[in-house]
Design a protein around this motif. Structure first.
Motif, mmCIF file in Angstrom:
data_model
loop_
_atom_site.group_PDB
_atom_site.id
_atom_site.type_symbol
_atom_site.label_atom_id
_atom_site.label_comp_id
_atom_site.label_asym_id
_atom_site.label_seq_id
_atom_site.Cartn_x
_atom_site.Cartn_y
_atom_site.Cartn_z
ATOM 1 N N ALA A 66 21.002 -5.776 -6.860
ATOM 2 C CA ALA A 66 21.202 -5.183 -8.128
ATOM 3 C C ALA A 66 20.252 -3.972 -8.007
ATOM 4 C CB ALA A 66 20.584 -6.031 -9.265
ATOM 5 N N HIS A 67 19.161 -3.841 -7.605
ATOM 6 C CA HIS A 67 18.319 -2.595 -7.266
ATOM 7 C C HIS A 67 19.109 -1.677 -6.396
ATOM 8 C CE1 HIS A 67 15.194 0.249 -6.473
ATOM 9 N NE2 HIS A 67 15.363 -0.408 -5.168
ATOM 10 N N MET A 68 19.481 -2.200 -5.076
ATOM 11 C CA MET A 68 20.374 -1.482 -4.140
ATOM 12 C C MET A 68 21.374 -0.653 -4.721
ATOM 13 S SD MET A 68 17.878 -1.360 -1.697
ATOM 14 C CE MET A 68 18.893 -0.961 -0.144
ATOM 15 N N ASN A 69 22.194 -1.512 -5.445
ATOM 16 C CA ASN A 69 23.530 -1.121 -6.131
ATOM 17 C C ASN A 69 23.148 0.390 -6.849
ATOM 18 O OD1 ASN A 69 25.835 -2.382 -5.108
ATOM 19 N ND2 ASN A 69 24.791 -4.322 -5.791
ATOM 20 N N ASP A 70 22.033 -0.011 -7.641
ATOM 21 C CA ASP A 70 21.719 1.030 -8.807
ATOM 22 C C ASP A 70 21.280 2.306 -8.014
ATOM 23 O OD1 ASP A 70 22.412 -0.530 -10.740
ATOM 24 O OD2 ASP A 70 20.405 -1.185 -11.286
ATOM 25 N N ARG A 71 20.692 1.883 -6.950
ATOM 26 C CA ARG A 71 20.140 3.174 -6.274
ATOM 27 C C ARG A 71 20.911 3.906 -5.421
ATOM 28 N NH1 ARG A 71 14.575 2.933 -2.311
ATOM 29 N NH2 ARG A 71 14.366 5.470 -1.744
ATOM 30 N N TYR A 72 21.835 3.257 -4.618
ATOM 31 C CA TYR A 72 22.602 3.826 -3.527
ATOM 32 C C TYR A 72 24.145 3.779 -3.909
ATOM 33 C CZ TYR A 72 18.616 3.358 -0.753
ATOM 34 O OH TYR A 72 17.254 3.509 0.017
ATOM 35 N N GLY A 73 24.486 2.971 -5.053
ATOM 36 C CA GLY A 73 25.788 3.147 -5.425
ATOM 37 C C GLY A 73 26.986 2.851 -4.508
ATOM 38 N N PHE A 83 15.807 -21.481 1.019
ATOM 39 C CA PHE A 83 17.303 -21.042 1.175
ATOM 40 C C PHE A 83 17.807 -20.624 -0.317
ATOM 41 C CE2 PHE A 83 21.997 -21.783 0.878
ATOM 42 C CZ PHE A 83 22.433 -20.484 1.539
ATOM 43 N N VAL A 84 17.620 -21.662 -0.877
ATOM 44 C CA VAL A 84 18.240 -21.558 -2.489
ATOM 45 C C VAL A 84 17.521 -20.388 -3.139
ATOM 46 C CG1 VAL A 84 18.604 -22.537 -4.838
ATOM 47 C CG2 VAL A 84 19.273 -23.874 -2.710
ATOM 48 N N LEU A 85 16.224 -20.392 -3.096
ATOM 49 C CA LEU A 85 15.364 -19.176 -3.661
ATOM 50 C C LEU A 85 15.662 -17.874 -3.180
ATOM 51 C CD1 LEU A 85 11.860 -21.111 -3.748
ATOM 52 C CD2 LEU A 85 13.152 -20.574 -5.851
ATOM 53 N N LEU A 86 15.947 -17.835 -1.884
ATOM 54 C CA LEU A 86 15.898 -16.618 -1.294
ATOM 55 C C LEU A 86 17.529 -16.016 -1.491
ATOM 56 C CD1 LEU A 86 13.847 -16.469 1.831
ATOM 57 C CD2 LEU A 86 13.368 -15.531 -0.373
ATOM 58 N N ARG A 87 18.386 -16.890 -1.360
ATOM 59 C CA ARG A 87 19.868 -16.186 -1.276
ATOM 60 C C ARG A 87 20.132 -16.172 -2.805
ATOM 61 N NH1 ARG A 87 23.664 -14.631 -2.290
ATOM 62 N NH2 ARG A 87 25.862 -14.626 -0.990
ATOM 63 N N PHE A 88 19.846 -17.171 -3.545
ATOM 64 C CA PHE A 88 20.385 -17.131 -5.211
ATOM 65 C C PHE A 88 19.615 -17.011 -6.043
ATOM 66 C CE2 PHE A 88 23.020 -20.063 -2.281
ATOM 67 C CZ PHE A 88 24.148 -19.462 -2.454
ATOM 68 N N VAL A 89 18.254 -16.741 -5.978
ATOM 69 C CA VAL A 89 17.183 -16.602 -7.172
ATOM 70 C C VAL A 89 16.537 -15.592 -7.146
ATOM 71 C CG1 VAL A 89 15.776 -17.971 -8.568
ATOM 72 C CG2 VAL A 89 17.216 -19.162 -7.499
ATOM 73 N N SER A 90 15.411 -15.400 -6.430
ATOM 74 C CA SER A 90 14.432 -14.269 -6.371
ATOM 75 C C SER A 90 14.382 -13.436 -5.300
ATOM 76 C CB SER A 90 12.988 -15.034 -6.309
ATOM 77 O OG SER A 90 12.865 -15.822 -5.138
ATOM 78 N N GLY A 91 15.193 -13.650 -4.295
ATOM 79 C CA GLY A 91 15.588 -12.563 -3.255
ATOM 80 C C GLY A 91 16.735 -11.884 -3.339
ATOM 81 N N VAL A 92 17.894 -12.196 -2.920
ATOM 82 C CA VAL A 92 18.899 -11.384 -2.645
ATOM 83 C C VAL A 92 19.329 -10.754 -4.055
ATOM 84 C CG1 VAL A 92 21.489 -11.496 -2.065
ATOM 85 C CG2 VAL A 92 19.884 -12.487 -0.673
ATOM 86 N N PRO A 93 19.638 -11.685 -5.107
ATOM 87 C CA PRO A 93 20.464 -11.200 -6.360
ATOM 88 C C PRO A 93 19.485 -9.936 -6.982
ATOM 89 C CG PRO A 93 20.543 -13.675 -6.362
ATOM 90 C CD PRO A 93 19.434 -13.071 -5.320
ATOM 91 N N PRO A 94 18.218 -10.015 -7.152
ATOM 92 C CA PRO A 94 17.638 -8.839 -7.910
ATOM 93 C C PRO A 94 17.723 -7.838 -6.925
ATOM 94 C CG PRO A 94 15.975 -10.346 -7.317
ATOM 95 C CD PRO A 94 17.335 -11.200 -7.157
ATOM 96 N N GLY A 138 0.654 -1.166 -0.204
ATOM 97 C CA GLY A 138 0.192 -0.031 -0.022
ATOM 98 C C GLY A 138 0.804 1.302 -0.038
ATOM 99 N N LYS A 139 1.983 1.103 0.354
ATOM 100 C CA LYS A 139 2.955 2.271 0.432
ATOM 101 C C LYS A 139 4.030 2.584 -0.854
ATOM 102 C CE LYS A 139 3.535 1.967 5.519
ATOM 103 N NZ LYS A 139 4.376 2.012 6.627
ATOM 104 N N ILE A 140 3.855 1.512 -1.814
ATOM 105 C CA ILE A 140 4.842 1.665 -2.844
ATOM 106 C C ILE A 140 3.935 1.602 -4.067
ATOM 107 C CG2 ILE A 140 6.556 0.472 -1.624
ATOM 108 C CD1 ILE A 140 5.711 -2.084 -3.368
ATOM 109 N N THR A 141 4.505 1.909 -5.178
ATOM 110 C CA THR A 141 3.858 2.186 -6.520
ATOM 111 C C THR A 141 3.923 0.677 -7.310
ATOM 112 O OG1 THR A 141 5.632 3.319 -7.654
ATOM 113 C CG2 THR A 141 3.596 4.339 -6.722
ATOM 114 N N ASP A 142 5.392 -0.080 -7.230
ATOM 115 C CA ASP A 142 5.678 -1.245 -7.402
ATOM 116 C C ASP A 142 7.000 -1.780 -6.906
ATOM 117 O OD1 ASP A 142 5.564 -3.172 -9.377
ATOM 118 O OD2 ASP A 142 5.831 -2.098 -11.279
ATOM 119 N N ASP A 143 6.844 -2.967 -7.068
ATOM 120 C CA ASP A 143 8.127 -3.831 -6.469
ATOM 121 C C ASP A 143 9.446 -3.668 -7.364
ATOM 122 O OD1 ASP A 143 10.144 -5.681 -5.785
ATOM 123 O OD2 ASP A 143 8.681 -6.582 -4.312
ATOM 124 N N PRO A 144 10.704 -3.087 -6.700
ATOM 125 C CA PRO A 144 11.571 -2.896 -7.866
ATOM 126 C C PRO A 144 12.256 -4.238 -8.380
ATOM 127 C CG PRO A 144 12.450 -2.522 -5.495
ATOM 128 C CD PRO A 144 10.993 -2.527 -5.589
#
Length: 267
Positions: A241-248, A227-238, A88-94
């Motif tokens: 990438a978003h946090m690196n783009d946003r905060y450098g 663990f595999v999904l969150l750490r290596f697939v749909s959680g941490v990696p994307p 409810g607080k966001i317009t989309d999930d990065p």
């Protein structure tokens, strides 16, 4: 103890419910433009599939079944509410925005199949809970108590990390800053870590009175999968990438001193 073929039958029914909920998630995402509803639907779909399967096969007979169902309800209720408030607080999930950009013109179709793949890849979680719920060995045991303790630790850590992040973001003084307070000083993704801990809780319930040489050993599939999904697939990696783009550079500095997943005292 329910036979493996019965687990598979329950798993098939749970998957059908789960897949339907992810189709609903896709519809909501397409109509609202807010993919935050995907995670809400994933949480509710997973829980709904398990409960329907257990009810359909009439295995609500033991104290362990009731305990397993109660733990699942606590997990789904807390997480679904948290995700609903966040959405409810966001317009989309990065994370999904980035995926849609990579998909290009075929984004709607590919997103549909991505969500169906999520339901399929989450079936080890469903199987773990079903094995625990259908374990008809004498109840309660020390392993059941261990399962409750693990679940409590995971739920507490998940809730605490989510609240700490929300408070940090709600403070105007932190605009443009990386959250590195509380549990976020110990791990870059403490919410994902404690989510994994929660799913480990069902393994002791599945093994109680059966031992490591029984079919119940398959219950380890759930924690390994999450663990595999969150750490290596749909959680941490994307998200990284978003946090690196946003905060450098600020995020690079944070990452250099903070582990990605398993918490460690800050240096």
């Amino acid at each position: 103890m329910t036979e493996p073929l019965s687990w598979l039958a329950m798993l098939a029914l749970a998957w059908a419910i789960f897949a339907a909920m992810m189709a609903v998630a896709w519809t909501l995402q397409q109509r609202t433009g807010n993919s935050g509803w995907v995670d809400v639907s994933w949480t509710l779909g997973l829980a709904a599939g398990i409960f329907v399967a257990l009810l359909a096969f009439g295995v609500w007979e033991s104290g362990r079944t009731a305990l397993t169902g109660a733990l699942l309800a606590l997990w789904a209720g807390r997480l679904a509410w948290h995700l609903t408030v966040r959405t409810g607080k966001i317009t989309d999930d990065p994370r999904y925005v980035r995926m849609a950009e990579e998909f290009g013109e075929d984004a709607p179709k590919k997103m549909f199949w991505l969500l169906q793949a999520q339901a399929l890849l989450s079936l080890p979680l469903v199987l773990t809970v079903l094995i625990a719920a259908t374990n008809d060995a004498p109840f309660p045991t020390l392993l059941d108590a261990l399962g409750v303790l693990i679940f409590g630790a995971g739920l507490y850590g998940s809730n605490l990390s989510d609240r700490q992040l929300a408070r940090f973001k709600d403070d105007p003084a932190n605009k443009g800053k990386v959250c590195d307070v509380g549990l976020w000083a110990w791990s870059r993704h403490p919410n994902y870590f404690f989510e994994t801990v929660i799913w480990c809780a069902y393994v002791p319930l599945a093994l109680a009175g059966t031992g490591l040489l029984s079919w119940s050993i398959v219950a380890f599939a759930g924690p390994v999968a999450i663990f595999v999904l969150l750490r290596f697939v749909s959680g941490v990696p994307p998200l990284e990438a978003h946090m690196n783009d946003r905060y450098g550079a600020a995020y690079a500095d944070y990452a250099a001193r903070t582990p990605a997943f398993v918490p460690r005292p800050p240096r």
